[in-house]
Design a protein around this motif. Structure first.
Motif, PDB file in Angstrom:
ATOM      1  N   ASP A 106      49.257  52.555  42.573  1.00 37.94           N
ATOM      2  CA  ASP A 106      49.634  52.269  43.979  1.00 37.94           C
ATOM      3  C   ASP A 106      49.811  50.744  44.341  1.00 37.94           C
ATOM      4  OD1 ASP A 106      50.061  54.851  44.235  1.00 37.94           O
ATOM      5  OD2 ASP A 106      47.981  55.158  45.063  1.00 37.94           O
ATOM      6  N   ILE A 107      48.991  49.976  43.494  1.00 45.26           N
ATOM      7  CA  ILE A 107      48.684  48.411  43.640  1.00 45.26           C
ATOM      8  C   ILE A 107      48.134  48.333  44.903  1.00 45.26           C
ATOM      9  CG2 ILE A 107      49.792  46.269  43.333  1.00 45.26           C
ATOM     10  CD1 ILE A 107      52.323  47.615  42.253  1.00 45.26           C
ATOM     11  N   SER A 108      47.128  48.920  45.282  1.00 37.82           N
ATOM     12  CA  SER A 108      46.319  48.960  46.492  1.00 37.82           C
ATOM     13  C   SER A 108      45.262  47.626  46.233  1.00 37.82           C
ATOM     14  CB  SER A 108      45.570  50.107  46.790  1.00 37.82           C
ATOM     15  OG  SER A 108      44.715  50.348  45.672  1.00 37.82           O
ATOM     16  N   LYS A 109      45.048  47.112  44.963  1.00 35.39           N
ATOM     17  CA  LYS A 109      44.075  46.050  44.842  1.00 35.39           C
ATOM     18  C   LYS A 109      44.596  45.346  43.617  1.00 35.39           C
ATOM     19  CE  LYS A 109      39.409  44.653  43.882  1.00 35.39           C
ATOM     20  NZ  LYS A 109      38.202  45.090  43.096  1.00 35.39           N
ATOM     21  N   VAL A 110      44.896  43.880  44.393  1.00 37.67           N
ATOM     22  CA  VAL A 110      45.250  42.973  43.213  1.00 37.67           C
ATOM     23  C   VAL A 110      44.581  41.704  43.068  1.00 37.67           C
ATOM     24  CG1 VAL A 110      47.273  41.490  42.844  1.00 37.67           C
ATOM     25  CG2 VAL A 110      47.764  43.724  44.143  1.00 37.67           C
ATOM     26  N   SER A 111      44.246  41.315  41.824  1.00 33.82           N
ATOM     27  CA  SER A 111      43.434  40.257  41.643  1.00 33.82           C
ATOM     28  C   SER A 111      44.290  39.199  40.936  1.00 33.82           C
ATOM     29  CB  SER A 111      42.308  40.519  40.784  1.00 33.82           C
ATOM     30  OG  SER A 111      41.665  39.504  40.136  1.00 33.82           O
ATOM     31  N   ILE A 112      44.169  38.042  41.433  1.00 37.42           N
ATOM     32  CA  ILE A 112      44.801  36.776  40.692  1.00 37.42           C
ATOM     33  C   ILE A 112      43.682  35.994  39.770  1.00 37.42           C
ATOM     34  CG2 ILE A 112      44.710  35.196  42.486  1.00 37.42           C
ATOM     35  CD1 ILE A 112      47.580  34.381  41.671  1.00 37.42           C
ATOM     36  N   GLN A 113      44.166  35.642  38.446  1.00 38.72           N
ATOM     37  CA  GLN A 113      42.966  34.998  37.618  1.00 38.72           C
ATOM     38  C   GLN A 113      43.597  33.925  36.832  1.00 38.72           C
ATOM     39  OE1 GLN A 113      42.584  38.669  35.166  1.00 38.72           O
ATOM     40  NE2 GLN A 113      41.989  39.942  36.729  1.00 38.72           N
ATOM     41  N   ILE A 114      42.731  32.977  36.444  1.00 38.84           N
ATOM     42  CA  ILE A 114      42.945  31.900  35.574  1.00 38.84           C
ATOM     43  C   ILE A 114      41.911  32.059  34.412  1.00 38.84           C
ATOM     44  CG2 ILE A 114      42.807  29.516  35.177  1.00 38.84           C
ATOM     45  CD1 ILE A 114      44.173  29.137  37.849  1.00 38.84           C
ATOM     46  N   VAL A 115      42.236  32.066  33.234  1.00 39.69           N
ATOM     47  CA  VAL A 115      41.642  32.117  32.061  1.00 39.69           C
ATOM     48  C   VAL A 115      40.812  30.825  31.888  1.00 39.69           C
ATOM     49  CG1 VAL A 115      41.514  32.907  29.577  1.00 39.69           C
ATOM     50  CG2 VAL A 115      43.255  33.848  31.072  1.00 39.69           C
ATOM     51  N   LEU A 116      39.645  30.676  31.643  1.00 46.16           N
ATOM     52  CA  LEU A 116      38.687  29.522  31.384  1.00 46.16           C
ATOM     53  C   LEU A 116      39.001  29.341  29.795  1.00 46.16           C
ATOM     54  CD1 LEU A 116      36.183  30.081  33.874  1.00 46.16           C
ATOM     55  CD2 LEU A 116      38.254  28.833  34.178  1.00 46.16           C
ATOM     56  N   PRO A 117      38.614  28.112  29.320  1.00 47.55           N
ATOM     57  CA  PRO A 117      38.493  27.736  28.009  1.00 47.55           C
ATOM     58  C   PRO A 117      37.527  28.634  27.058  1.00 47.55           C
ATOM     59  CG  PRO A 117      38.640  25.646  29.292  1.00 47.55           C
ATOM     60  CD  PRO A 117      38.449  27.070  30.291  1.00 47.55           C
ATOM     61  N   SER A 118      37.946  28.716  25.801  1.00 44.40           N
ATOM     62  CA  SER A 118      36.995  29.595  25.220  1.00 44.40           C
ATOM     63  C   SER A 118      35.585  29.251  24.795  1.00 44.40           C
ATOM     64  CB  SER A 118      37.900  30.253  23.817  1.00 44.40           C
ATOM     65  OG  SER A 118      37.955  28.925  23.028  1.00 44.40           O
ATOM     66  N   GLU A 134      38.399  34.227  39.431  1.00 51.00           N
ATOM     67  CA  GLU A 134      39.619  35.286  40.167  1.00 51.00           C
ATOM     68  C   GLU A 134      39.279  35.382  41.408  1.00 51.00           C
ATOM     69  OE1 GLU A 134      39.353  39.301  38.754  1.00 51.00           O
ATOM     70  OE2 GLU A 134      37.322  39.161  38.798  1.00 51.00           O
ATOM     71  N   THR A 135      40.325  35.869  42.154  1.00 51.56           N
ATOM     72  CA  THR A 135      40.330  36.075  43.675  1.00 51.56           C
ATOM     73  C   THR A 135      41.154  37.013  43.961  1.00 51.56           C
ATOM     74  OG1 THR A 135      40.008  35.089  45.818  1.00 51.56           O
ATOM     75  CG2 THR A 135      41.811  34.363  44.485  1.00 51.56           C
ATOM     76  N   ASP A 136      41.156  37.571  45.135  1.00 54.08           N
ATOM     77  CA  ASP A 136      42.127  38.607  45.662  1.00 54.08           C
ATOM     78  C   ASP A 136      43.304  38.130  45.946  1.00 54.08           C
ATOM     79  OD1 ASP A 136      40.050  40.646  45.363  1.00 54.08           O
ATOM     80  OD2 ASP A 136      39.589  40.748  47.736  1.00 54.08           O
ATOM     81  N   GLY A 137      44.321  38.917  45.822  1.00 54.76           N
ATOM     82  CA  GLY A 137      45.884  38.838  45.884  1.00 54.76           C
ATOM     83  C   GLY A 137      46.438  39.443  46.825  1.00 54.76           C
ATOM     84  N   ASP A 168      33.346  31.447  48.593  1.00 53.32           N
ATOM     85  CA  ASP A 168      32.649  32.838  48.480  1.00 53.32           C
ATOM     86  C   ASP A 168      33.790  33.979  48.070  1.00 53.32           C
ATOM     87  OD1 ASP A 168      30.403  32.029  49.430  1.00 53.32           O
ATOM     88  OD2 ASP A 168      30.616  32.592  51.461  1.00 53.32           O
ATOM     89  N   THR A 169      34.990  33.600  48.006  1.00 51.52           N
ATOM     90  CA  THR A 169      36.103  34.372  47.770  1.00 51.52           C
ATOM     91  C   THR A 169      36.333  34.426  46.351  1.00 51.52           C
ATOM     92  OG1 THR A 169      37.736  32.928  48.288  1.00 51.52           O
ATOM     93  CG2 THR A 169      37.084  34.480  50.120  1.00 51.52           C
ATOM     94  N   LEU A 170      35.840  33.416  45.665  1.00 53.16           N
ATOM     95  CA  LEU A 170      36.197  33.416  44.093  1.00 53.16           C
ATOM     96  C   LEU A 170      34.944  33.921  43.295  1.00 53.16           C
ATOM     97  CD1 LEU A 170      37.250  29.681  43.773  1.00 53.16           C
ATOM     98  CD2 LEU A 170      38.653  31.808  43.985  1.00 53.16           C
TER      99      LEU A 170
END
Length: 385
Positions: free
Chosen positions: A286-298, A243-246, A311-313
């Motif tokens: 308030d949606i003051s913080k948003v994270s965008i994420q990709i799920v990794l294989p189980s 994940e990282t910030d959106g 560093d942002t990831l």
């Protein structure tokens, strides 16, 4: 997502004990003649054949309250836990546990014999690949057991193979004379009118046959505990995300960075298989913080995954829990997503379910309707439900 306490609340039976007391009618008793008493000269009332009347009353009460046989409810509950998981496998259910004239009903199907019931099971196995999941079984009356279940059925005849999901309860009546099941009535969570024949039930089936094309990729594992007309309640297993910030809830800022991680931009230059969906998480109202994420294989372990080269990831394990989900399709516009979130929260409040702050948007790219998406708004359910 909540912890396992809510899962226990939904999935485990509350063991009750039932005591049944025969209620005697207050009106005229069968077998007793309510004659008018004779009046004698002094004005007092008297009854003729008083002893005979007492005997008639005693006999009448005995006829109305015959001794009821004791039924081994605990044994039958245990039997259902063992038998019902075989509903659609090669072993099948044990037909000797049912009366020959068992009464079976669901909103769109009815049969009045065990042979008809078994025929219905065989037909479903030919048209679908059904998966029956029993959550609990418990006594709900002197001669009654109720079960809660989930049924997932992939319709194999249609080219897009839609997956139909039903959750609900079955009320199973017991014949006290032979301790066999004499009735089986299903109630679906997704409709109001569960009486046969339910047009609402038929419409529910037809709606689930519509085409939804999503990538044939791995998704987080979950079990559907309840499916209503407006939402699903799911129990998720743990999964790992990069994940990282959106910047915006429905935006794509940050997606290229998290996608780059699985495409080989990591410490090991390892390419990792793609999954679905892409999550965008808002951590507060308030949606003051948003994270965008990709799920990794189980099959991946967080300790063996390569480190991100930015560093942002970051890598994070999302603990399993309970979430309520509302599905919709179209373009991921911010105002549409927020309206869906408010509607879902309102539906859950109306049904007495408490939600946690924040929510997640899950986006499944639809290759047949690009640039449209099939999306889900997910709300974590509070532990106190």
């Amino acid at each position: 997502m909540a912890t396992a306490r809510l899962s226990d609340h939904i999935c485990r039976p509350i063991i009750d004990r039932y005591v049944s007391y025969p209620r005697q009618p207050t009106a005229k008793l069968a077998g007793i003649s309510l004659f008018r008493p004779k009046r004698i000269g002094t004005g007092r009332l008297t009854f003729k054949n008083d002893q005979k009347l007492k005997w008639v009353v005693k006999m009448s009460l005995a006829e109305q309250s015959p001794p009821k046989p004791k039924v081994g409810i605990e044994r039958l509950v245990g039997f259902l836990y063992e038998d019902l998981p075989h509903l659609f496998d090669d072993q099948g259910i044990d037909p000797t546990a049912y009366d020959e004239r068992v009464r079976f009903r669901d909103p769109i199907t009815k049969h009045d014999s065990i042979s008809g019931y078994l025929f219905n099971i065989a037909l479903l196995k030919k048209l679908f690949t059904p998966d029956f999941q029993l959550h609990w079984a418990k006594q709900t009356g002197p001669y009654e057991i109720t079960t809660r279940w989930t049924m997932v059925m992939k319709f194999i005849i249609l080219p897009w193979k839609p997956e139909l999901v039903f959750t609900g309860t079955s009320v199973m009546g017991i014949n006290p004379e032979n301790e066999k099941f004499c009735s089986h009535v299903d109630y679906w969570d997704s409709i109001e009118n569960n009486d046969y024949f339910s047009v609402e039930g038929l419409v529910d089936v037809i709606k689930q046959l519509r085409i939804y094309k999503t990538p044939d990729l791995e998704s987080p594992k979950y079990q559907i505990l309840k499916k209503t007309a407006n939402y699903e309640v799911r129990k998720y297993s743990s999964f790992i995300v990069v994940e990282t910030d959106g910047e915006k809830l429905a935006g794509s800022t940050g997606f290229n960075a998290v996608a780059g991680y699985i495409f080989g931009k990591n410490s090991a230059k390892e390419k990792i298989p793609m999954t679905t969906p892409v999550f965008t998480q808002a951590f507060d109202a308030d949606i003051s913080k948003v994270s965008i994420q990709i799920v990794l294989p189980s099959e991946k372990d967080i300790n063996s995954l390569p480190d991100p080269d930015q560093d942002t990831l970051s890598l994070r394990k999302v603990e399993g829990g309970i979430a309520a989900v509302s599905k919709f399709s179209g373009k991921p516009m911010e105002d549409i997503v927020l309206e869906k979130e408010r509607s879902l929260r309102s539906s859950l409040a109306r049904d007495g379910l408490k939600t946690k702050p924040g929510f997640m948007l899950a986006r499944y790219n639809d290759p047949g309707r690009t640039p449209s998406f099939m999306m889900e708004v997910e709300l974590g359910l509070a532990e106190s439900n």
